[in-house]
Design an enzyme around this catalytic site. Structure first.
Site, PDB file in Angstrom:
ATOM      1  N   ARG A 185       0.819  -1.224   0.000  1.00 42.21           N
ATOM      2  CA  ARG A 185       0.000   0.000   0.000  1.00 42.21           C
ATOM      3  C   ARG A 185       0.847   1.266   0.000  1.00 42.21           C
ATOM      4  NH1 ARG A 185      -5.570  -0.176   2.309  1.00 42.21           N
ATOM      5  NH2 ARG A 185      -6.109  -2.348   2.119  1.00 42.21           N
ATOM      6  N   TYR A 243      -0.258 -13.525   0.056  1.00 47.17           N
ATOM      7  CA  TYR A 243       0.324 -13.229  -1.259  1.00 47.17           C
ATOM      8  C   TYR A 243       1.668 -12.527  -1.111  1.00 47.17           C
ATOM      9  CZ  TYR A 243      -2.374  -8.808  -0.641  1.00 47.17           C
ATOM     10  OH  TYR A 243      -2.946  -7.653  -0.172  1.00 47.17           O
TER      11      TYR A 243
HETATM   12  P1  FAD Z   1      -9.149   5.808   3.415  1.00 49.23           P
HETATM   13  O1  FAD Z   1      -8.036   4.966   2.970  1.00 49.23           O
HETATM   14  O2  FAD Z   1      -9.805   5.480   4.711  1.00 49.23           O
HETATM   15  O3  FAD Z   1      -8.614   7.314   3.453  1.00 49.23           O
HETATM   16  C1  FAD Z   1      -9.325   8.338   4.112  1.00 49.23           C
HETATM   17  C2  FAD Z   1      -8.332   9.469   4.392  1.00 49.23           C
HETATM   18  O4  FAD Z   1      -9.059  10.588   4.889  1.00 49.23           O
HETATM   19  C3  FAD Z   1      -7.300   9.103   5.462  1.00 49.23           C
HETATM   20  O5  FAD Z   1      -6.022   9.469   5.012  1.00 49.23           O
HETATM   21  C4  FAD Z   1      -7.737   9.926   6.677  1.00 49.23           C
HETATM   22  O6  FAD Z   1      -6.646  10.291   7.516  1.00 49.23           O
HETATM   23  C5  FAD Z   1      -8.370  11.137   6.008  1.00 49.23           C
HETATM   24  N1  FAD Z   1      -9.393  11.817   6.814  1.00 49.23           N
HETATM   25  C6  FAD Z   1     -10.430  11.250   7.478  1.00 49.23           C
HETATM   26  N2  FAD Z   1     -11.178  12.194   8.064  1.00 49.23           N
HETATM   27  C7  FAD Z   1     -10.618  13.387   7.752  1.00 49.23           C
HETATM   28  C8  FAD Z   1     -10.956  14.749   8.062  1.00 49.23           C
HETATM   29  N3  FAD Z   1     -12.035  15.054   8.804  1.00 49.23           N
HETATM   30  N4  FAD Z   1     -10.160  15.746   7.581  1.00 49.23           N
HETATM   31  C9  FAD Z   1      -9.071  15.449   6.811  1.00 49.23           C
HETATM   32  N5  FAD Z   1      -8.697  14.180   6.507  1.00 49.23           N
HETATM   33  C10 FAD Z   1      -9.480  13.159   6.955  1.00 49.23           C
HETATM   34  N6  FAD Z   1      -9.275  -2.793  -1.466  1.00 49.23           N
HETATM   35  C11 FAD Z   1      -8.774  -3.227  -2.659  1.00 49.23           C
HETATM   36  O7  FAD Z   1      -9.048  -2.625  -3.698  1.00 49.23           O
HETATM   37  N7  FAD Z   1      -7.961  -4.331  -2.712  1.00 49.23           N
HETATM   38  C12 FAD Z   1      -7.626  -5.039  -1.585  1.00 49.23           C
HETATM   39  O8  FAD Z   1      -6.879  -6.020  -1.649  1.00 49.23           O
HETATM   40  C13 FAD Z   1      -8.155  -4.612  -0.336  1.00 49.23           C
HETATM   41  N8  FAD Z   1      -7.866  -5.300   0.797  1.00 49.23           N
HETATM   42  C14 FAD Z   1      -8.390  -4.877   1.985  1.00 49.23           C
HETATM   43  C15 FAD Z   1      -8.115  -5.611   3.130  1.00 49.23           C
HETATM   44  C16 FAD Z   1      -8.638  -5.222   4.350  1.00 49.23           C
HETATM   45  C17 FAD Z   1      -8.378  -6.034   5.580  1.00 49.23           C
HETATM   46  C18 FAD Z   1      -9.435  -4.043   4.408  1.00 49.23           C
HETATM   47  C19 FAD Z   1     -10.025  -3.571   5.709  1.00 49.23           C
HETATM   48  C20 FAD Z   1      -9.716  -3.301   3.275  1.00 49.23           C
HETATM   49  C21 FAD Z   1      -9.204  -3.712   2.048  1.00 49.23           C
HETATM   50  N9  FAD Z   1      -9.464  -3.003   0.879  1.00 49.23           N
HETATM   51  C22 FAD Z   1      -8.979  -3.448  -0.323  1.00 49.23           C
HETATM   52  C23 FAD Z   1     -10.296  -1.784   0.914  1.00 49.23           C
HETATM   53  C24 FAD Z   1      -9.434  -0.522   0.805  1.00 49.23           C
HETATM   54  O9  FAD Z   1      -8.414  -0.545   1.782  1.00 49.23           O
HETATM   55  C25 FAD Z   1     -10.288   0.721   1.015  1.00 49.23           C
HETATM   56  O10 FAD Z   1     -11.498   0.605   0.303  1.00 49.23           O
HETATM   57  C26 FAD Z   1      -9.564   1.966   0.513  1.00 49.23           C
HETATM   58  O11 FAD Z   1      -8.321   2.091   1.144  1.00 49.23           O
HETATM   59  C27 FAD Z   1     -10.425   3.207   0.770  1.00 49.23           C
HETATM   60  O12 FAD Z   1      -9.688   4.355   0.403  1.00 49.23           O
HETATM   61  P2  FAD Z   1     -10.263   5.802   0.755  1.00 49.23           P
HETATM   62  O13 FAD Z   1      -9.239   6.760   0.243  1.00 49.23           O
HETATM   63  O14 FAD Z   1     -11.661   5.936   0.275  1.00 49.23           O
HETATM   64  O15 FAD Z   1     -10.340   5.859   2.336  1.00 49.23           O
END
Ligand code: FAD
Length: 390
Positions: free
Chosen positions: A109, A215
């Site tokens: 990641r 993996y």
């Molecule tokens: P997040 O990664 O949660 O990012 C949100 C960001 O917003 C963070 O940096 C946080 O600090 C910031 N933030 C939050 N609130 C505020 C605020 N009020 N002000 C400013 N900043 C804020 N997906 C895949 O595609 N392939 C996989 O193999 C996979 N494996 C997974 C395995 C596990 C065990 C899990 C739990 C999930 C997995 N996922 C996988 C899902 C994937 O990790 C998430 O769907 C993805 O990371 C979501 O990204 P995002 O940017 O939407 O949210």
């Protein structure tokens, strides 16, 4: 008095979803700012699977070569029974390039995140850390992200603030749904004495109310493991759930090969698994949601980040289609964004839950599942064409 600073698009959250949208929109010539609450942009150190629906987009952004250089192109996706070790079925991943026009990649990641940060910087995205957005003011033709000492106004504010999104509450009043399952992770350097692994495949061992995913990462220099199980304490409503004693008990019946993974997991930290119910709209005025803020799935399809990348691509494509001299018609963009994305991501969320039930079954259901999967033709793509084909 706090000054209001302007951009075309203000993105709240610098995870894979927020950075992906920032990059895609900046590539369309828009001025984009990302507000991230953490002190620096980064991700926790474990792996991520990227299906061809996401790698196809990363290729169109010019990033795929760099990502595959740091990652691994696994040979197969293999499903095994976690109790007796039987191989139940597999998918030949060499087929994904041929059939879906892009590879299946597994990557650390933090490597993917670093590639996105650098690409955002090169595209002129304004990346701001140490900024926690506490509110958003929503207007008809703009919105303002409000944080301590700052007001960031955009023609669009995009909530990319993850599963526990604050901004989602301004669009829809709901809470994350607990699955009562918990994940333990561990990315370990190779070779790892005692670990029983297949270094060229993505393997999922499915067992009663538990599973293990394994993996390789970084050219096989590292190995990624995720052990997931249903917590009896969560089901009993106890607050202290998912503890290491529950991990050991959940995997006690599994094969020796599966149990050999447990000592290589991090035991100090675990992740409780939530999703949310799908909703029909992710927008209110000039606030829109993306990634886990909009459609967090359980992780069983490995698609949460992939779908966030699809959101980014769709939004930027629509901004290009409804462009009026460098100023997109955001009302039309957001209406089409909702139309094009909500049904597909709802299907991902629902299928992920069903997939979990199939993986975690026991008794007669397990016997039937195994019999059906062993008979499955590995060249039968009917259950994944909709997902990887896009
Ligand atoms: P997040 O990664 O949660 O990012 C949100 C960001 O917003 C963070 O940096 C946080 O600090 C910031 N933030 C939050 N609130 C505020 C605020 N009020 N002000 C400013 N900043 C804020 N997906 C895949 O595609 N392939 C996989 O193999 C996979 N494996 C997974 C395995 C596990 C065990 C899990 C739990 C999930 C997995 N996922 C996988 C899902 C994937 O990790 C998430 O769907 C993805 O990371 C979501 O990204 P995002 O940017 O939407 O949210």
């Amino acid at each position: 008095m706090v000054q209001t600073s302007r951009a075309d698009v203000v993105i709240v959250g610098g995870g894979i979803g927020g950075l992906g949208s920032a990059l895609a929109l900046a590539r369309r010539g828009l001025r984009v700012r990302v507000l991230e609450r953490a002190a620096e942009f980064g991700e926790i150190g474990f792996g991520l699977q990227l299906g061809p629906n996401a790698t196809r987009i990363l290729r169109s952004w010019g990033l795929l070569d760099e990502i595959t250089e740091r990652g691994v192109l696994p040979g197969r996706l293999v499903m095994r029974d976690a109790l007796d070790g039987t191989e139940l079925t597999h998918l030949d991943l060499a087929d994904t390039e041929r059939r879906y026009g892009a590879p299946y990649v597994v990557v650390h990641r933090s490597d993917l995140h670093a590639v996105l940060v650098r690409a955002c910087e090169a595209a002129g995205v304004d990346l701001v850390t140490d900024t926690t957005v506490m509110d958003v003011e929503i207007g008809d033709d703009h919105a303002v992200a409000v944080s301590a000492g700052r007001r960031d106004s955009g023609r669009l504010v995009l909530g990319a603030d993850g599963l526990h999104s604050l901004l989602r509450g301004r669009v829809h009043p709901d809470e994350p749904v607990s699955s009562d399952y918990v994940a333990y992770r561990g990315a370990i350097p190779m070779p790892a004495p005692g670990a029983r692994i297949t270094p060229e495949d993505v393997v999922v061992h499915v067992g009663p109310y538990c599973h293990l995913v394994q993996y390789p990462l970084r050219h096989g220099e590292m190995f990624n493991q995720i052990a997931v199980f249903r917590s009896p304490k969560a089901m009993a409503g106890e607050p202290d759930w998912g503890t290491p004693d529950e991990l050991d008990a959940a995997f006690a019946r599994t094969s020796e090969a599966v149990r050999a993974a447990l000592p290589h997991l991090w035991r100090e930290r675990w992740w409780r698994m939530y999703d949310r119910e799908p909703i029909g709209t992710w927008t209110r005025g000039r606030l829109a949601l993306t990634g886990d803020a909009a459609h967090p799935p359980l992780q069983y399809l490995a698609q949460g980040a992939c779908q966030a990348i699809e959101d980014a691509d769709t939004l930027a494509t629509l901004a290009g289609e409804h462009d009026g001299a460098g100023d997109p018609d955001w009302d039309r963009v957001l209406a089409d964004y909702t139309d094009q994305r909500t049904v597909r991501t709802a299907r991902v969320q629902r299928t992920a839950r069903t997939w979990g039930e199939l993986w975690h079954c026991d008794g007669l259901f397990r016997a039937v599942r195994n019999a059906l999967l062993i008979d499955r033709d590995p060249a039968d793509y009917r259950y994944i064409d909709w997902l990887y084909g896009g």
